[in-house]
Design an enzyme around this catalytic site. Structure first.
Site, PDB file in Angstrom:
ATOM      1  N   ALA A  64       0.855  -1.186   0.000  1.00  0.00           N
ATOM      2  CA  ALA A  64       0.000   0.000   0.000  1.00  0.00           C
ATOM      3  C   ALA A  64       0.892   1.238   0.000  1.00  0.00           C
ATOM      4  O   ALA A  64       2.063   1.183   0.381  1.00  0.00           O
ATOM      5  CB  ALA A  64      -0.912  -0.005   1.225  1.00  0.00           C
ATOM      6  N   GLY A 109       0.206  -5.131   1.027  1.00  0.00           N
ATOM      7  CA  GLY A 109      -1.020  -5.189   0.251  1.00  0.00           C
ATOM      8  C   GLY A 109      -0.879  -5.962  -1.047  1.00  0.00           C
ATOM      9  O   GLY A 109      -1.855  -6.514  -1.556  1.00  0.00           O
ATOM     10  N   GLU A 112      -1.380  -9.519  -0.100  1.00  0.00           N
ATOM     11  CA  GLU A 112      -2.801  -9.681   0.198  1.00  0.00           C
ATOM     12  C   GLU A 112      -3.651  -9.705  -1.073  1.00  0.00           C
ATOM     13  O   GLU A 112      -4.645 -10.436  -1.152  1.00  0.00           O
ATOM     14  CB  GLU A 112      -3.251  -8.559   1.132  1.00  0.00           C
ATOM     15  CG  GLU A 112      -2.653  -8.696   2.531  1.00  0.00           C
ATOM     16  CD  GLU A 112      -2.818  -7.443   3.379  1.00  0.00           C
ATOM     17  OE1 GLU A 112      -3.363  -7.557   4.484  1.00  0.00           O
ATOM     18  OE2 GLU A 112      -2.398  -6.365   2.934  1.00  0.00           O
ATOM     19  N   GLU A 132       4.173  -5.345   7.740  1.00  0.00           N
ATOM     20  CA  GLU A 132       3.475  -4.233   8.404  1.00  0.00           C
ATOM     21  C   GLU A 132       3.939  -3.986   9.837  1.00  0.00           C
ATOM     22  O   GLU A 132       3.921  -2.849  10.304  1.00  0.00           O
ATOM     23  CB  GLU A 132       1.960  -4.468   8.366  1.00  0.00           C
ATOM     24  CG  GLU A 132       1.318  -4.327   7.000  1.00  0.00           C
ATOM     25  CD  GLU A 132       1.362  -5.602   6.175  1.00  0.00           C
ATOM     26  OE1 GLU A 132       0.758  -5.632   5.092  1.00  0.00           O
ATOM     27  OE2 GLU A 132       2.019  -6.578   6.616  1.00  0.00           O
TER      28      GLU A 132
END
Length: 255
Positions: A64, A109, A112, A132
């Protein structure tokens, strides 16, 4: 410029995330555009499969967009994560097979996003991580839930609590990806997937995905009953008759 390039052949759509200057990092605009693209694909009657990859050779999705996230309040962060989760759920529940073709970095992300696909292929320069915790947060786009379902809770916690990167071969060993290919085989692999998906019964592939996805949340007897119902339903249409007739007549089926 569109943030997602879309091509289609024989009902198989390839989506290429196109922010190479930012290593295809997921920001609000890219997530919103992906949601719109997926909404259109849900209505695509002739859709047979979806392949998701990243522009360039360095990254599938490097995570992200940290610069966009850094100053968010808790409520803004909740909204951002909720938007992403809605889009990834839309990808996960497409009725056709979805494949992540991971080229380069799939971090945070990006990992994911790959997990929201039915299965994944990695190029030999791919790296995966859920880093993260090194940023003082936890995965927010489904990583704490989809990763343990893919590789088991112990391995998921290993990756999530250390934040360590693993290469394509380790990702293959733990079941995060299904196969590893050379980077220069990416286009040929997409072409082969297109060939494979296009020669199979489209309704049969959709029913197979439904059986696997819906059956996971049921006890075995209920899941087997679901399979039986979907198996029997296949005999209600022309697809089964054409497939079996083609087999007996030693010709290719015309699906």
């Amino acid at each position: 410029m569109s943030l997602i390039e879309q091509t289609e052949q024989a009902g198989v759509v390839t989506l290429t995330l196109n922010r190479p200057e930012a290593l295809n990092a997921l920001n609000t605009d890219l997530i919103a555009e992906l949601g719109s693209v997926l909404a259109a694909l849900e209505a695509h009657a002739g859709l047979r499969g979806v392949v998701l990859t990243g522009a360039g050779e360095k990254a599938f999705v490097a995570g992200a967009d940290i610069a966009e996230m850094r100053d968010k309040t808790p409520e803004q962060a909740r909204y951002f994560a909720s938007q992403a989760l809605t889009v990834l759920k839309r990808l996960e529940t497409l009725p056709v097979p979805t494949v992540a073709l991971v080229n380069g970095y799939a971090l945070g992300g990006g990992c994911e996003l790959a997990l929201a696909c039915d299965w994944a292929i990695a190029t030999d320069n791919a790296f995966f991580a859920q880093p993260e915790v090194g940023l003082g947060i936890i995965p927010g786009f489904g990583g704490t839930q989809r990763l343990p379902r893919r590789v088991g809770p112990a391995m998921a916690l290993d990756l999530i609590t250390t934040g360590r990167r693993i290469d394509a071969n380790e990702a293959l060993r733990i079941g995060l990806v299904n196969r590893v290919i050379a980077l220069d085989e990416r286009d040929a692999t997409i072409a082969e997937l297109t060939k494979q998906f296009s020669r199979n019964g489209p309704n049969a592939m959709r029913a197979a995905k439904q059986a696997v996805h819906d059956g996971q949340d049921q006890d075995l007897d209920s899941a087997l009953a679901l399979e039986t119902s979907l198996f029997a339903l296949g005999f209600a249409g022309e697809e089964q008759r054409e497939g079996m007739s083609a087999f007996l007549e030693k010709r290719k089926a015309a699906f």
